[in-house]
Enzyme design. Structure first.
Site, PDB file in Angstrom:
ATOM      1  CG  ASP A  24      -8.892   1.998  -2.441  1.00  0.00           C
ATOM      2  OD1 ASP A  24      -7.720   1.669  -2.475  1.00  0.00           O
ATOM      3  OD2 ASP A  24      -9.426   2.728  -3.297  1.00  0.00           O
ATOM      4  CD  GLN A  40     -12.096  -1.266  -5.016  1.00  0.00           C
ATOM      5  OE1 GLN A  40     -11.590  -1.165  -6.110  1.00  0.00           O
ATOM      6  NE2 GLN A  40     -13.399  -1.450  -4.862  1.00  0.00           N
ATOM      7  CD1 TRP A  48      -6.320  -3.394  -7.637  1.00  0.00           C
ATOM      8  CD2 TRP A  48      -6.293  -3.716  -9.859  1.00  0.00           C
ATOM      9  NE1 TRP A  48      -7.346  -2.663  -8.190  1.00  0.00           N
ATOM     10  CE2 TRP A  48      -7.351  -2.841  -9.547  1.00  0.00           C
ATOM     11  CE3 TRP A  48      -6.099  -4.065 -11.195  1.00  0.00           C
ATOM     12  CZ2 TRP A  48      -8.204  -2.305 -10.523  1.00  0.00           C
ATOM     13  CZ3 TRP A  48      -6.939  -3.534 -12.166  1.00  0.00           C
ATOM     14  CH2 TRP A  48      -7.975  -2.667 -11.826  1.00  0.00           C
ATOM     15  CG  PHE A  80     -12.731   0.983  -9.682  1.00  0.00           C
ATOM     16  CD1 PHE A  80     -12.447  -0.356  -9.920  1.00  0.00           C
ATOM     17  CD2 PHE A  80     -11.918   1.942 -10.276  1.00  0.00           C
ATOM     18  CE1 PHE A  80     -11.374  -0.735 -10.722  1.00  0.00           C
ATOM     19  CE2 PHE A  80     -10.839   1.580 -11.077  1.00  0.00           C
ATOM     20  CZ  PHE A  80     -10.566   0.247 -11.300  1.00  0.00           C
TER      21      PHE A  80
HETATM   22  C1  FRU Z   1      -7.356   3.961  -5.003  1.00  0.00           C
HETATM   23  C2  FRU Z   1      -8.017   3.391  -6.250  1.00  0.00           C
HETATM   24  C3  FRU Z   1      -9.362   4.034  -6.475  1.00  0.00           C
HETATM   25  C4  FRU Z   1     -10.106   3.012  -7.285  1.00  0.00           C
HETATM   26  C5  FRU Z   1      -9.575   1.715  -6.681  1.00  0.00           C
HETATM   27  C6  FRU Z   1      -9.472   0.600  -7.664  1.00  0.00           C
HETATM   28  O1  FRU Z   1      -6.441   3.137  -4.398  1.00  0.00           O
HETATM   29  O2  FRU Z   1      -7.159   3.578  -7.368  1.00  0.00           O
HETATM   30  O3  FRU Z   1      -9.310   5.310  -7.066  1.00  0.00           O
HETATM   31  O4  FRU Z   1     -11.493   3.129  -7.147  1.00  0.00           O
HETATM   32  O5  FRU Z   1      -8.306   2.006  -6.130  1.00  0.00           O
HETATM   33  O6  FRU Z   1      -9.179  -0.604  -7.022  1.00  0.00           O
END
Ligand code: FRU
Length: 462
Positions: A24, A40, A48, A80
């Site tokens: 994100d 992110q 991830w 996050f």
């Molecule tokens: C959306 C999400 C958010 C969270 C983040 C974690 O893509 O799931 O809700 O904060 O990614 O990386």
């Protein structure tokens, strides 16, 4: 380091991280002519992992300069998604009137318990370095399993700060005078046109239209129960300073984008108009895409507006920043050769038509207008065996009923491995990733179309 890639799929004018994983967009804020994009980030792999906030800056939304990591995980957990505000009047007291602070609001996610709470950090050097507040968490978890992604904004009705965050199957609103103490003011979650799924990354912003101000609420949803896709829904209505009401409900959910690769998008803070960037990927297959040393790209920045259509107010998007690049379009004939991997195509037509980009391996990416519907088909567009879901019929062809009638103008922006489509003044938008095993070098069409071509961005992404 990943060895997934088989050619360089890095887009040129879409933001990508220098390496490793990105999802994100976070904390987007415009300060003194500079666009800040946080995101992110997992700095140690192309999948991830424990989340950090990466950071990049730009003056034109096309060329980005990578900055050091802005926020690292801490004892409260991973960092996050969230937002930044420019605290011009120093309401938080973390800066001075002469040197206002930038405040980041984000979710602290405890990886062991899953507990999610909201935290803040401040910067007094224009967003380069952040200090976390000793008060964290500033909004504790009220007993909700998914409680995250605060998007803060200036509340012009109550003259205070407000934020909207995702709380499982609804969003909640909070207000604050100083960005530190927050009080809940409302909730929104049920409306006859909402699709089900866990809500994520909400955003709320005003839009001036037809002499009034309407408010648009964006909500991203991974795995919507209805069709198993990750997409962003929007609602059009009013904000009374405390909570949002959907006053213009529709018969079916309204999606920001009809493609498969636009998720978690939100708008810039401290910018006069709603300027949106989304993560141009899909949770379903993001971790497996064949992009080698990096994973994930953002959409182009889009200016959002509302337009009254035959079925009510609908969101429109226009790519922002491209015209500064001085590209001028020229007419082409079907079969024209394409010598660039980053280009735009404008097509004008009235009846059914089909246009496709082709490469020397016989792969083709197709856009079709047929019986009032517009579709993009990537089923034969390139590599797709990297993930089962990507190969399915359901994830090959995206389509939408046009919201305008008669003649159409459609703009396609293609950038190495990302296609963005803006049709009927941006009433229909589509973002799709594709992995052609050789560059598309021909454009062909069937139907009565006038087509123009322009190149963009060569050499921009150093
Ligand atoms: C959306 C999400 C958010 C969270 C983040 C974690 O893509 O799931 O809700 O904060 O990614 O990386």
């Amino acid at each position: 380091m990943s060895t997934k890639g088989n050619r360089d799929f890095r887009p040129e004018i879409h933001f990508t991280p220098p390496d490793m994983w990105m999802n994100d967009p976070n904390g987007m804020v415009y300060i003194d002519g500079v666009y800040h994009l946080f995101y992110q980030k997992y700095p140690y792999d192309t999948v991830w992992g424990p989340m950090y906030w990466g950071h990049a800056v730009s003056r034109d939304l096309l060329k980005w300069k990578h900055m050091p990591i802005a926020l690292h995980p801490d004892e409260l957990g991973y960092i996050f998604s969230g937002s930044c505000v420019y605290d011009a009047d120093n309401t938080s007291g973390y800066g001075t009137k002469e040197n206002p602070p930038v405040i980041a609001l984000f979710t602290s996610h405890d990886s062991e318990t899953g507990l999610e709470q909201q935290s803040i950090a401040y910067s007094t050097d224009g967003g380069k370095h952040f200090e976390k507040s000793y008060r964290n968490p500033i909004i504790s978890n009220p007993g909700i399993s998914d409680f995250r992604d605060p998007k803060a904004f200036w509340n012009p009705l109550k003259k205070c700060w407000s934020l909207v965050l995702a709380a499982c199957d609804r969003v909640q609103f909070y207000a604050s005078k100083d960005l530190k103490e927050w009080t809940k003011t409302g909730e929104f979650g049920t409306c006859e046109n909402h699709a089900s799924g866990v809500f994520e990354c909400p955003d709320l912003f005003p839009v001036h239209v037809d002499g009034k101000v309407l408010w648009v609420l964006l909500i991203s949803m991974t795995t919507t129960v209805e069709d198993g896709k990750s997409r962003t829904q929007y609602f059009v209505g009013d904000f009374d300073g405390d909570t949002f009401t959907c006053t213009y409900s529709a018969d079916e959910p309204l999606w920001v984008d009809f493609g498969f690769d636009n998720y978690a998008g939100v708008t810039f803070q401290n910018y006069d108009e709603p300027l949106f960037i989304g993560w141009a990927q899909n949770w379903g297959y993001a971790a497996e895409v064949p992009t080698n040393e990096f994973c994930g790209q953002m959409t182009l920045a889009r200016k959002l507006s509302l337009k009254m259509t035959g079925v009510g107010y609908r969101l429109c998007g226009k790519p922002e920043g491209l015209k500064q690049n001085g590209a001028s379009a020229y007419p082409i004939e079907s079969g024209a050769h394409i010598a660039s991997e980053t280009f735009g195509i404008r097509m004008h037509g009235s009846g059914d038509a089909m246009l496709y980009l082709k490469n020397c391996k016989g792969q083709r990416l197709t856009l079709e207008v047929k019986e009032g519907r517009i579709s993009v088909d990537r089923g034969l567009a390139g590599k797709r065996d990297f993930h089962e879901q990507f190969m399915t019929e359901q994830y090959s062809k995206a389509e939408m009923k046009r919201l305008a009638a008669g003649d159409y103008d459609i703009e396609l922006i293609f950038d190495v491995s990302v296609l963005e489509v803006f049709a009927d003044d941006g009433l229909e938008m589509c973002t799709m990733v594709v992995y052609p095993e050789a560059p598309y070098d021909k454009v062909k069409w069937q139907g009565d179309l006038k087509v123009e071509f322009y190149t963009i961005g060569t050499g921009l992404h150093a």
